[in-house]
Design an enzyme around this catalytic site. Sequence first.
Site, PDB file in Angstrom:
ATOM      1  N   SER A   1     -33.975  44.427  60.575  1.00 37.33           N
ATOM      2  CA  SER A   1     -33.942  45.664  61.430  1.00 37.33           C
ATOM      3  C   SER A   1     -32.640  45.531  62.263  1.00 37.33           C
ATOM      4  CB  SER A   1     -35.062  45.581  62.134  1.00 37.33           C
ATOM      5  OG  SER A   1     -35.264  44.589  63.153  1.00 37.33           O
TER       6      SER A   1
ATOM      7  N   VAL B   1     -32.349  47.144  66.364  1.00 34.11           N
ATOM      8  CA  VAL B   1     -32.919  47.439  67.580  1.00 34.11           C
ATOM      9  C   VAL B   1     -32.171  48.183  68.680  1.00 34.11           C
ATOM     10  CG1 VAL B   1     -34.398  46.634  69.186  1.00 34.11           C
ATOM     11  CG2 VAL B   1     -34.502  45.339  67.075  1.00 34.11           C
TER      12      VAL B   1
ATOM     13  N   ASP C   1     -41.784  31.046  64.429  1.00 31.25           N
ATOM     14  CA  ASP C   1     -40.296  31.213  64.458  1.00 31.25           C
ATOM     15  C   ASP C   1     -39.910  31.337  66.020  1.00 31.25           C
ATOM     16  OD1 ASP C   1     -37.821  31.295  63.664  1.00 31.25           O
ATOM     17  OD2 ASP C   1     -37.661  33.440  63.332  1.00 31.25           O
TER      18      ASP C   1
HETATM   19  P1  ATP Z   1     -35.040  38.421  62.599  1.00 29.00           P
HETATM   20  O1  ATP Z   1     -34.102  38.459  61.423  1.00 29.00           O
HETATM   21  O2  ATP Z   1     -35.002  37.444  63.549  1.00 29.00           O
HETATM   22  O3  ATP Z   1     -36.454  38.459  61.913  1.00 29.00           O
HETATM   23  P2  ATP Z   1     -35.522  40.994  63.318  1.00 29.00           P
HETATM   24  O4  ATP Z   1     -34.979  41.878  62.190  1.00 29.00           O
HETATM   25  O5  ATP Z   1     -37.187  40.948  62.891  1.00 29.00           O
HETATM   26  O6  ATP Z   1     -34.830  39.801  63.371  1.00 29.00           O
HETATM   27  P3  ATP Z   1     -36.116  41.121  66.210  1.00 29.00           P
HETATM   28  O7  ATP Z   1     -35.825  39.530  66.142  1.00 29.00           O
HETATM   29  O8  ATP Z   1     -37.442  41.577  66.483  1.00 29.00           O
HETATM   30  O9  ATP Z   1     -35.481  41.577  64.721  1.00 29.00           O
HETATM   31  O10 ATP Z   1     -34.926  41.750  67.078  1.00 29.00           O
HETATM   32  C1  ATP Z   1     -33.656  41.553  66.951  1.00 29.00           C
HETATM   33  C2  ATP Z   1     -33.087  41.552  68.303  1.00 29.00           C
HETATM   34  O11 ATP Z   1     -33.081  42.768  68.968  1.00 29.00           O
HETATM   35  C3  ATP Z   1     -33.535  40.568  69.231  1.00 29.00           C
HETATM   36  O12 ATP Z   1     -32.909  39.129  68.859  1.00 29.00           O
HETATM   37  C4  ATP Z   1     -33.092  41.105  70.559  1.00 29.00           C
HETATM   38  O13 ATP Z   1     -31.642  40.767  70.767  1.00 29.00           O
HETATM   39  C5  ATP Z   1     -33.162  42.492  70.396  1.00 29.00           C
HETATM   40  N1  ATP Z   1     -34.455  43.052  70.710  1.00 29.00           N
HETATM   41  C6  ATP Z   1     -35.594  42.930  70.063  1.00 29.00           C
HETATM   42  N2  ATP Z   1     -36.690  43.639  70.697  1.00 29.00           N
HETATM   43  C7  ATP Z   1     -36.438  43.818  72.037  1.00 29.00           C
HETATM   44  C8  ATP Z   1     -36.903  44.515  73.104  1.00 29.00           C
HETATM   45  N3  ATP Z   1     -38.122  44.657  73.166  1.00 29.00           N
HETATM   46  N4  ATP Z   1     -36.061  44.672  74.161  1.00 29.00           N
HETATM   47  C9  ATP Z   1     -34.725  44.339  74.094  1.00 29.00           C
HETATM   48  N5  ATP Z   1     -34.048  43.821  73.069  1.00 29.00           N
HETATM   49  C10 ATP Z   1     -34.760  43.603  71.861  1.00 29.00           C
END
Ligand code: ATP
Length: 398
Positions: A33, A35, A152
Amino acid sequence: GYRKGGYHAARPGDRFAGGRFVAQRKLGWGNFSTVWLAYDTLLNRFVALKIQKSARDYAQAALHEIELLSAIAKGDPTNSKNVVRLLDHFKHAGPNGQHVCLVTEFLGDSLLRLIRYNRNKGIGLSRVKEICRSVLVGLDYLHRELGIIHTDLKPENVLLVSTINPSKDPVRSGFTPILERTVTNQYSGSVISFSEKMLKMRARRAVAKISQRRVSLGGVAAEMEKDRSLDGVNLKCKIVDFGNACWGSQQLAGEIQTRQYRAPEVIIGAGYSYSADMWSFACMAFELATGEVLFAPKTCQGCSEDEDHLALMMETLGKMPKKIASSGTRSKDYFDRHGDLKRIRRLKFWPLERLLVQRYNFTEPDAQGLADFLRPILDFTPENRPTAADCLKNPWLN
Ligand code: ATP
Ligand code: MG
Ligand code: MG
């Protein structure tokens, strides 16, 4: 990345969910994703908007994350258990497909950034204890009350919480959110659209302003850089990223966790439970205290990363009990019948406490305190590890 089935390319000022949420600035991204910081025009507050990649597997993963986060929110009506709060979710149609979107509360910098800001020197034991307490409250809630294994846990997935929240009154806090990509001149009626550059500039300035107010906690990290005391700042944090989390009763993936935080039972294929999160927690606590990863395995001549990892664990924690070493589906690949590693024969034992004194210049009492806290959590026998609730009772934290 930004193609069919992949990320959605958002821009500042873009609207989501029928116009309710307005994208402000990209905060981060992962494999699944992007964010964004977004403004919630209905409730006048800032939120984080996670826009999932659109391919079916990603959408499936996002729906799973929504299921878990909904249970997490339902069981914690006062939002006091240090786990990120899901506020809303919806689908967004873009040129690359349908994207599942999660709206969560807006949090600050990750612990990884905090560690890096501190130039890999560790953040001081009193702050380590504060963060440990926060994370343990979250883990205890997930494990004991909900039956969820995070799988994780690592510094990237724990975010600091702001102490001041300008989102309550953005106007008074001096921050005006970006609401439109265009403005209409009220006299001539002509529509002027902001240039991309100008929107980006505004977004950058806005986030900088928030940081000063410590919402992004970039503020805290920056103050730490200047070596100012953080004594007055109560560090709190929350656990995020439930994309890989599972119910304790139905573990799906065999291989879980990010390499450095992976528990020994996962490596040898012996199954896992809540105690695997505790292992990651201990690795993370060590990293906060020293600024360096506890176990950083590499592939070496004639041995795999897994074998090097097991060797590193034993050098710090002593020999793995034979019963445990032989209990996994992959045990025979790594261990001989005496319970010794097949391909890495000579181990250099360097126990935790000595490591802390000799390599990281801890005082004897500091090293002993931290080592005594961590060693039981790093027990090779998963059932012997203290639970999060047990750890919270440890006097070292209080
Ligand atoms: P992964 O590849 O680690 O599974 P992902 O695509 O599932 O990543 P997240 O880990 O949920 O995504 O979020 C990615 C990044 O976005 C986080 O490491 C953080 O830097 C930022 N982020 C996520 N949620 C928030 C939040 N609620 N507030 C501020 N920053 C956020
Ligand atoms: Mg992540
Ligand atoms: Mg994820």
